[in-house]
Every structure is written in structure tokens, then in C-alpha cells.
Motif scaffolding. Sequence first.
Motif, mmCIF file in Angstrom:
data_model
loop_
_atom_site.group_PDB
_atom_site.id
_atom_site.type_symbol
_atom_site.label_atom_id
_atom_site.label_comp_id
_atom_site.label_asym_id
_atom_site.label_seq_id
_atom_site.Cartn_x
_atom_site.Cartn_y
_atom_site.Cartn_z
ATOM 1 N N ARG A 1 0.906 -1.314 -0.127
ATOM 2 C CA ARG A 1 -0.172 -0.157 0.065
ATOM 3 C C ARG A 1 1.087 1.155 -0.177
ATOM 4 O O ARG A 1 1.816 1.472 0.859
ATOM 5 N N ALA B 1 -3.962 21.615 -1.435
ATOM 6 C CA ALA B 1 -4.690 21.004 -0.551
ATOM 7 C C ALA B 1 -3.688 20.048 0.427
ATOM 8 O O ALA B 1 -3.582 20.096 1.492
ATOM 9 N N GLY C 1 -3.846 1.781 9.346
ATOM 10 C CA GLY C 1 -4.749 1.613 8.070
ATOM 11 C C GLY C 1 -5.209 2.713 7.542
ATOM 12 O O GLY C 1 -6.317 2.431 6.542
ATOM 13 N N LEU C 2 -5.143 3.889 7.847
ATOM 14 C CA LEU C 2 -5.657 5.022 7.404
ATOM 15 C C LEU C 2 -4.738 5.506 6.191
ATOM 16 O O LEU C 2 -3.589 4.926 6.372
ATOM 17 N N THR D 1 -5.378 11.438 1.601
ATOM 18 C CA THR D 1 -7.083 11.455 2.202
ATOM 19 C C THR D 1 -7.546 12.705 1.378
ATOM 20 O O THR D 1 -8.826 12.605 0.962
ATOM 21 N N VAL D 2 -7.105 13.959 1.361
ATOM 22 C CA VAL D 2 -7.680 15.043 0.953
ATOM 23 C C VAL D 2 -7.568 15.414 -0.766
ATOM 24 O O VAL D 2 -8.407 16.335 -1.048
ATOM 25 N N PRO E 1 -7.939 16.522 -4.080
ATOM 26 C CA PRO E 1 -9.573 16.440 -4.658
ATOM 27 C C PRO E 1 -9.552 15.831 -5.744
ATOM 28 O O PRO E 1 -10.489 15.192 -5.892
ATOM 29 N N PRO F 1 -13.202 6.977 9.577
ATOM 30 C CA PRO F 1 -11.875 6.678 8.973
ATOM 31 C C PRO F 1 -11.418 5.262 9.420
ATOM 32 O O PRO F 1 -11.834 5.164 10.592
ATOM 33 N N GLY F 2 -10.991 4.661 8.576
ATOM 34 C CA GLY F 2 -10.359 3.310 9.130
ATOM 35 C C GLY F 2 -11.414 2.211 8.555
ATOM 36 O O GLY F 2 -11.213 1.013 8.864
ATOM 37 N N ARG G 1 -12.036 1.725 1.835
ATOM 38 C CA ARG G 1 -11.081 1.564 1.209
ATOM 39 C C ARG G 1 -9.587 1.524 2.172
ATOM 40 O O ARG G 1 -8.773 1.196 1.964
ATOM 41 N N PHE G 2 -10.034 2.280 3.009
ATOM 42 C CA PHE G 2 -8.864 2.409 4.232
ATOM 43 C C PHE G 2 -8.677 1.587 5.375
ATOM 44 O O PHE G 2 -8.108 1.544 6.332
ATOM 45 N N VAL H 1 -8.521 20.136 11.864
ATOM 46 C CA VAL H 1 -9.532 19.681 11.214
ATOM 47 C C VAL H 1 -9.290 18.121 10.793
ATOM 48 O O VAL H 1 -8.195 17.930 10.778
ATOM 49 N N GLU H 2 -10.226 17.204 10.477
ATOM 50 C CA GLU H 2 -10.065 16.088 10.204
ATOM 51 C C GLU H 2 -11.003 15.628 9.105
ATOM 52 O O GLU H 2 -12.101 15.910 8.926
ATOM 53 N N PRO H 3 -10.528 15.046 8.048
ATOM 54 C CA PRO H 3 -11.424 14.632 6.913
ATOM 55 C C PRO H 3 -12.602 13.775 7.302
ATOM 56 O O PRO H 3 -12.479 13.143 8.238
ATOM 57 N N MET I 1 -14.036 12.537 1.878
ATOM 58 C CA MET I 1 -12.800 12.766 2.600
ATOM 59 C C MET I 1 -11.953 13.872 2.026
ATOM 60 O O MET I 1 -11.071 14.235 2.504
ATOM 61 N N ARG I 2 -12.276 14.100 0.661
ATOM 62 C CA ARG I 2 -11.523 15.384 0.029
ATOM 63 C C ARG I 2 -11.905 16.377 0.497
ATOM 64 O O ARG I 2 -12.957 16.842 1.121
ATOM 65 N N LEU I 3 -10.823 17.440 0.685
ATOM 66 C CA LEU I 3 -10.984 18.686 1.227
ATOM 67 C C LEU I 3 -10.114 19.571 0.185
ATOM 68 O O LEU I 3 -8.981 19.155 -0.198
ATOM 69 N N CYS I 4 -10.407 20.903 -0.018
ATOM 70 C CA CYS I 4 -9.371 21.898 -0.610
ATOM 71 C C CYS I 4 -8.593 22.696 0.432
ATOM 72 O O CYS I 4 -8.736 22.567 1.635
ATOM 73 N N LEU J 1 -9.376 23.012 4.732
ATOM 74 C CA LEU J 1 -8.232 22.490 5.690
ATOM 75 C C LEU J 1 -7.987 23.738 6.609
ATOM 76 O O LEU J 1 -7.650 23.555 7.563
ATOM 77 N N VAL K 1 -13.065 20.217 -5.043
ATOM 78 C CA VAL K 1 -13.377 19.060 -4.788
ATOM 79 C C VAL K 1 -14.413 18.402 -5.809
ATOM 80 O O VAL K 1 -14.597 17.275 -6.110
ATOM 81 N N GLN L 1 -13.231 15.357 -8.408
ATOM 82 C CA GLN L 1 -12.994 14.237 -8.378
ATOM 83 C C GLN L 1 -14.217 13.561 -9.361
ATOM 84 O O GLN L 1 -14.123 12.338 -9.717
#
Lengths: 217, 761
Positions: A4, A18, A125-126, A132-133, A135, B12-13, B16-17, B63-65, B73-76, B80, B212, B215
Motif C-alpha cells: 500500500r 490542499a 490503516g488510514l 486523503t484530501v 481533490p 475513517p479506518g 478503502r482504508f 480539522v479531520e477529513p 474525505m476530500r478537502l481543498c 483545511l 473537490v 473528483q
Amino acid sequence: MMGRTIVIDPGRCIGCQACVSACRECDSHRGKSMIHLDYLDQGGSVASSPTVCMHCEDPVAPCAQVCPAEAILVTPDGVVHDADKSRCIGCGNCVNACPMGVPKIDLAAKLQFKCNLCYDRTSYGLAPMCATVCPTGSIFYGTLEELRTERPGVEVASTFDFDGSIISTGVAMVVPRGRPVDEPLPGGAGEHARVTGSPQPAGHLEPSADNVLGEPL
Amino acid sequence: MTIPLDPDITPPGTGRFRDAGGLPADRWRAIRGEEKLVATHCCFCGVQCGMYLRVHDGKVFGVEPRDHDINRMRLCPKGLNAYQQVNHPDRLTAPLFRKSRADDLRPVSWEQALDVTAEHIQRIQAEHGRDAFGMLGGASLFTEKTYLVGKFARVALRTRHVDYNGRLCMVSAAGANKLSFGIDRAGNPFADCLLSDCLLIAGSNVGECFPVMTQYLWGARDRGAKLIVVDPRETSIARTADLHVALRPGTDAAFFNAVLHVVVSEGLTDEAFLAEHTTGWDEVRAAAAECPPERAAEICGIPAEQVTQVARMFAAANRAMAWHARGIEHHTQGVENCLTVINLCVATGNLGKPGAGYGTITGQGNGQGGREHGQKSDMLPGGRSISDPVHRMQVADIWGIDVDDLPQAGTSMMEMVHQMRRGEIRGLFGMCNNPFVSLPNYAVVKEGYDKLDFHAQCDFFLSETAANAHLVLPVTSWAEDDGVMANAEARVVRHRKAQEPLPGVRTDTWVLCELARRLGVGDKFDYAGSEQVFEELRIASRGTVNDYYGITYARLDETGGIAWPCPSLDHPGTPRLFEDGRTYHADGKVHMQAVRWHPPADPYDDEFPITLTTGRTVAHFLSGNQTRRLGGLVEQTPRPWVEVHPSHGFSNGDAVTVVTRRGAATFPALVTEAIRPDTVFVPYHWPYPVAANELTIDALDPRSKIPEYKVCACRIEAATAVTPVPAPPMPPGREPYADTQRSRGEPLPPTSSQGRGTSQP
């Protein structure tokens, strides 16, 4: 390549930074971003690309090889860590040795900082904060299979040729379709002068070295 | 008090993650120690990304996604850094007052501040009539507050003159949607992009203004969809698009008419759809016939074959979508430009189907919700018209007032400025707007505001407009109050209070209720908080096109967002419009409107041969009041610049003066081939003397009254030095910034779990 890992697709990068802001939010180096965001051809195009630590595999990461204090450890999962703060002497060898220009040196603290694949997240696992962010998905985190499922036909490469020295990395780059996959990517800055940080005129600010944190002493 | 997390949100967790070791999904939260995550949304653009605010010891500190449906979970960078507003050292924490503009603003008590406001309102209205006092709201307010702005103006002030800053943003699209479909919102959700075979983006720098959303574009392209971008600049999405049409600003209607011309002449229209579902197609076809590709090529300054390519690509696609934003809306024919895009979608039968339709991307977080419930000069809650006798009666009943006491329609924001200049409006109450940066033709705006006998402004930072006011009221930032916003898909989302308001700060709702009490209508403004206002708004919108009746806070908590219309509590909401083939007009048809291109308002001549266009950059938001103080964003984009083509002979960083018929301003040059040689671009987030809006023209679209920000005639000259960026205004007692281009703000507070994960194998 690691299992990964991060895969970078410069074709999707929109230069929004970002990832730079997200990196500042990480608990292990709060307030400092470890990402380099380069504008690849200022004046010709808005093209840009993020650079994270490439987690070199073979030979052992150059930064770790040259560290006189043996402060840079590589874990079995292939992650090249930032310098152990209790060992680092702030000598800057790693900054000079890295072919990708990744590590940063904090002159006041006499410590090295660099991307460690957000180990506080990835070990649970994150995804790393930048991936993550992001875009557009220009910074992808996952396995090659996951990438291929999401983006059918995608091709990646993870070897770089620096004047005959071949470096193979844990982080991969998306390459144009049809390009021979086993051919290493050209290492170094390429034919255009890169602009790091911001393509916009900075006004009266003097440009400073991108991998020096804080004011020179 | 603990705030419940959305059950619909994947923590989160997972997904996919998911980690291979099978650690519990909340393991990550557990190692974070004492902090609490509050599920909310971003305060900035119309995408309305979900995010968690990290709260420790009652303070927002990070901040946390968040894996919300909209952004996954995306942010600009704006999202953020947004949390840094909340406890920023520049926050206003006491009302500031001065008798005249010659004095300095000084702190006063809330009691004094509100008394003085009520006194001035009563005095001005007694001397000059009720309409001499105006009110301006904003589209970054929660929907509850926008409803209150409209109600306060009509019930407490009883003035015609209320408008809002969405007038500078969304009204062209709103006008076109109303004319064509009888409903004002995007037809499809973002997720429909993923099902589309061709996406046309007109006049929107999606990569910088709505990052965002990219995507969804890439998700479609990964499936093989085509992307067409119509923009005078080669933006980050245009760089890799299948087709980029770099037309001259102000020529969109000609271009889209020519595209429609090709669609018709090549037999690519959906005749069955047109016959069954539309009126006015013959007139539209006749207007398009007048504009062959060769004529459009001449007007737009592009190769004629690009018109044909766009027509074929869009019409041949099985399912196609068009999205547009301010690039085609900020014009004196803004409404008509939107109509040409709608006509193209309708003529090809792309409406009301998964992956086929149209949308407008709202600029402000609540650009959609902010224009639905009565902030606009001609509208009442539920999208009702203030000039319709039936609508007036309905709203008068809901508010418990005499219908004859309900004012008639007022004027638009820019027209109100001219009324201030003429002395017709003598007092103004402003909330959540910054016209000194955001309105065109700054000289005129300043003159209008300077003439006011009394000007009160609510904000959480001292904006350029507030710094010029007689009274400044410190109100909450978005993280200190509850409320809802409606995003670009008309999905109503729930913002949650993450911390108590700072000492000395009050909510906008409280301010309006207290003022209403002093004006003698306290019984009509008796709300404990946002939810109570929302309950009234739900009922006020019941049975209208903009029906919120089935939406409640509890349902929003359960679902993560509901798209209106939602007429009943068991209704799932309407993410996609027109699925049954009916529009919201009485006959259920699309009323197509013929459009003919006309040149922009500001004429070109030998003295002013070049086009100036303005827009946004990724690190800042609108007037910059919320972003120009946040360190990370200031460092990313410290100042405005002028984008020029290399053919003008400038080098990077050269000082270049842009001169228009209204003013001149000097910027450093950013020399790039990514812009047309006949066009220059300046981002508009900064105040005078580095304001793009010193240069822009205040010509308005006759129907929507939106200013023509995107085109005016200019010339560029070499200058000796660039103008430094002025420091943002500071409340009394805080030193102004010595350096406006360095990162600032206090050091980040320590986290509850410092230094985890460093070099510990």
C-alpha cells in the motif's frame, strides 16, 4: 514498490495545495508542511506536481545511507522515516543526499523533518493526510490493484535515472499510456525551471530555499 | 454535551482504508486522546464538503477529513484552513461604535450598541420614510439566518430595500432556471457526473474555485467520458480536457448559439423530446440559425471547427451534462448566456436522466439556500414572488401581519449603492457581506457608503466595509452556531456548533431578535435558536416549489443531507429534477427562450483595446475577509497579480498597471501562455488599492441585475513599482500587521497527542 503506497499522477494535479495544507495538520509535525508542490513549466502551462518522500528501496534510501547518527530508520514495510529527534544532529547530510530534494532542515531546532508517509495514520490503516484530501486523486494511496480498479488502463513506474544511477522507489508515478514500463523515468528537475511553493509573484518576498525551515541563524 | 456523529458517515479506518490487521474502526480516534470530533461542513463554496472539526477543551483546534457523501474525505486548502478562523486573534469580541467617521471605533456594550441602532433606524425612518433604511444580507449565512434577514427587513424595518450578495453571484443562473423550468436549482446532483459520457464545463475554473468537484470529473473520465472546457484561460482542468475552447470573454451566447446551429444542421437534436416537452423551440432554432460557426469564430476569436467539434462531442454522447458558473453569468447578458447552455441541453434531450442534465455551481456555501427564502429584493420565503398578491397573502398569514404592511419589491445591491449616493437610502444594516471588495467600480461604492447617516455592519473579522461603518457588531463564525445550508445540488446539509461563541460574541439570530424587540415587534422574533427558526421556515415554504416541509434537523442528522423539494416527512428528497418529464411550469414543459448575442457594455477602442476579466484563486474566498488573515492561505497566495500573455513583452514580476475607464491599479505580472493575448486576468479578493473591482464596470444585466465583472475594456502599461497589499483592518487594541505577506496567526495549539508515529518502528 511497497504494497500500500502513494501513487502520484501529475496529470491530475491542479496545483491547489490542499496536500500542503493537509500536511501541516499532521500531529507529528504540526504547522510544518513536508510536501513540495512544484510548478513544472511556469509561463507555459499551469502544470504542477506534488513531491512527497519517495521512500527509496534500492539501494537503501540515500538519506539513511549518509546519516552519520543513524537517525533515519527504514521499517520492514518499506517506509523511510524522518530522523529520530533524539539522534538527529541537524547536519543536513540527508538534505544534500536526497536526489528528490525531499528532506527539510530546521536550522533553529537543528533537526531534520521529512514526510514519513503519515506513519501515525498509515500504521493504523488510514491513508496519509495528503492522499486523503487530494481533490483530484493526484495523490493516490492504496495497492496497485486498487488503483487499476479505479482507473482502468493506468500505467505506473517507480524507477528513476539520475545520470546513470538508477533509484527504485516505494512511491510510484503514473506515466503516459504506452510508455515502456520498465524504462526508468528521467530524474532531476527536467528541462524547465521549477517554481516551488507558489507560481504567483511574491511581491517583495525574497525567494528562500524550499527545504530550509525558519530563519537562517 | 456530546454531539452525535452522523450514523451515515463511514468513520475513517473503514472502506478503502480498512487496515489489514482488523483493528477496530475507532482505534484512530482512541489514540487521539481527549479530543472530540464534530461532524459539520465547510463554510466556503457551494460544494459543501463534509469535515470534522477537532475540539479539545471546548476549543476548535484542527480539522479531520470526513467520509461524507459529497466529498468522500476530500478537502481543498480553504476547507483545511477554515478552522483557524474560529479562535483567530483578530476576531471581533466587542461591539464598536463611533458617532462620525472622523472618530475612531471604540468598544461599547451590547446594550448600547443595539439601543443606538434602534434609535437610528427609528429616526431615519421617521424623517425620510421607511424605505430610507436598507438592509443587505449574505449567502454565507445559514439558511435560517437568510430567512430572518428577509423577515426582519419586511416585518421589523418594513422597508422595500433588502438584498443580498448572491446578487453578485447566482442571480443570472437563477433567472435562467426560473424562465426555462419554473424552478431555480441545478437539475442533477454531482454524482450524476459519474454516469455521464460527456461533461461540458462553461465559465468555471473548477480546479481552483470548486476543487473537490474535480473528483467527479475524473471519476467520469476514468470511465471514458469526454470533458469539454469553455474558458478564456487554460485552467488546470482545461489543461488536460479533451477540448478546450479559449473564447474571448463576453462572447458565450454567440458560441453556444453556434454550437446549437451545428447540432440542428447535422440533425443531432432530439426531436421527440422537443415536441413533447418544450415550447419556444422554433424561435430558439431561428436564433441559432443566425449564428453559423464562421460568425461565432469571428466573434469569439476561436477556430470555427472548434464549434463543430463541441457540437458533435456533446450531441453524440449518450448522456451529456453541462455545468456553468460565474464565467458565463457575470455579464450584462448573464441570464441569456445560461439560457443558451440550457437550450443546448434541452435540444439534445439531456434533461432529467441519470448522467444527463444541467447544473450551476454555486459560488457561496449557501448560494443556493441563501436565495430561496426571502433575502432577495423581489422574493419571499419558499421562492415566492413579492409582487404576486396570492404569495403576499400567504406570507402575511404565516408572519401574522397585515398584507398591506408587507413592502413591495426593492432594488438590487448595486442599485442600492446608487440610491445611497443620491441620498434616497440614508441608513443601512449589513450582515455577512463586504461590498468594498466585492462590488464593482469601487469609487462609486465608497462614495455611496460614505454618504450614509448611519451604517451598521455585522461580521466576525473587521472587514474593509465594517472598518468604514459607524457600528460594528461582532457575531459568530460558522463553527459557533447550528444551521443548515443548501449546496450546489440543492442538498440541504446540517452544520453543527463545535464550540460556544467567544466571550462577547453573539449569534446573528440573537442580534436580529433583540433589534426587533427594540423596534416593537419582539413577539414576531422570539426564537431560542436556529432549529426554531428552521421549523418556521419549513412551514413557510410548505407547498411552494422550494418545499422544505419534509426536512427536519433530525432527518438531516440521519441522512447526511436531503435535496429539496421535500414535501413530506416520509419523502426522500429530490436529488434529480424532471425525472417524470415535467418541469415546474403550469404546463409542465420547458419554456425555451431564444437568445441573440450582443457585445458587452464596455466598448473597446484604441485607448482600451484589451479585455480585463476577473475571478478567483484557490487559496482565497470572494472578498477575502475570511481568508486573508489565515497564515497558510496568505503564504500560498499573498497578493493579487495580473496574468498577461508573453506577446505583451513583460517579464515575470514586472510592475504592470491595468487602466480602465474607472480607475487604474498596479500588480506584478504573471506571464503565461495560458491566457489569450487579447485578455488579462486579475483575481479580485483584495481591497483598494490592489482591487480588481476598482477597475470593473458596474453595468448590470437588465433581468438579473448582476454586474458585468467578467468583461471590461482596459489597457496595460509598464509601471515602476507594484502596489503593496494593505494590511487588513484591525479592531482597536490590536497592532496592525507589519508585513502583509508573511504567514500569521498565533502558533497552532498543542494537540492532545503530540509526536506519535515518529520513528517508532
